[in-house]
Write an enzyme that holds these catalytic residues in place. Sequence first.
Site, short mmCIF file in Angstrom:
data_model
loop_
_atom_site.label_atom_id
_atom_site.label_comp_id
_atom_site.label_asym_id
_atom_site.label_seq_id
_atom_site.Cartn_x
_atom_site.Cartn_y
_atom_site.Cartn_z
N HIS A 57 0.83 -1.20 0.00
CA HIS A 57 0.00 0.00 0.00
C HIS A 57 0.87 1.26 0.00
CE1 HIS A 57 -3.65 2.32 1.52
NE2 HIS A 57 -2.65 3.15 1.80
N GLU A 58 1.82 1.31 0.92
CA GLU A 58 2.66 2.50 1.02
C GLU A 58 3.63 2.59 -0.15
OE1 GLU A 58 1.76 4.64 3.03
OE2 GLU A 58 0.45 3.42 4.28
N HIS A 61 1.84 4.37 -2.97
CA HIS A 61 1.91 5.83 -2.83
C HIS A 61 3.27 6.35 -3.30
CE1 HIS A 61 -1.82 6.24 -0.69
NE2 HIS A 61 -1.42 5.61 0.40
#
Length: 253
Positions: A57-58, A61
């Site tokens: 997820h990170e 980003h």
Amino acid sequence: MRPSPVFLGILALTVAGGAMAAFGDINTVFVRDRDPLLIAGVVIFVAAGWVASLSLHEFGHAMVAYRGGDYSVAHKGYLTLDVRKYTDPVLSIILPLIFLIIGGIPLPGGAVWINRGALRNRATSSWVSLAGPLSNLAVGAALALVVALVPMAGGLVIAMSYLALLQIVTFLLNILPIPGLDGWGAIEPYLPPQAREIGAKVRPWAPIILFAILWFFRPANAALWDASYSIFGAFGGYVDGAQIGFSVFQFWN
């Protein structure tokens, strides 16, 4: 941009949990004395897999930010998939795992610091915010499809199905347009300055209020899970398997 040894270790732990679940006795899921190997396998697979998905997820980003002009994310180690670079050990890993264990609601757990001023435009800034939850959606869809298409042991089926469902829940939570969540980050570049100021002021408290509502207000909790199951089912997810996986994961109930 090689994956860090920490991330590879988490993946290895996930695989080990999956193997334990696969060799566990699935016939014990509906009896009082469940197979300890099955329980341990499901718990390890889901917990380690969720931490791995936090890294993805990170990373999502950070990768979109890097391609959008913020090269500082590389120097910060965000492109290594090392969960330690994205998290505070207590707030980002321990507390979310506790909430996952006691309530089944996967709290958003990490954060990357993006230099929004370095990004090329507002659209890029929005996609940076959306990349994280979309990675959860992709992982959830992939796991659901694997379960649907690949023959495997029952213990692994329920573990993968539950982890897939949690990815969908995480996607829905993060996509909400609430300050502090990624959905807000996606629309924030297009909001007037006054709205952005208000969002900045309530950002520390808004997610806490949201989770309090989900925890204490049953209709809101039910709506979240109903929407998650609908999306999960649309991807071909095995709903009964996810529910059994949830019950095994919370083996003390």
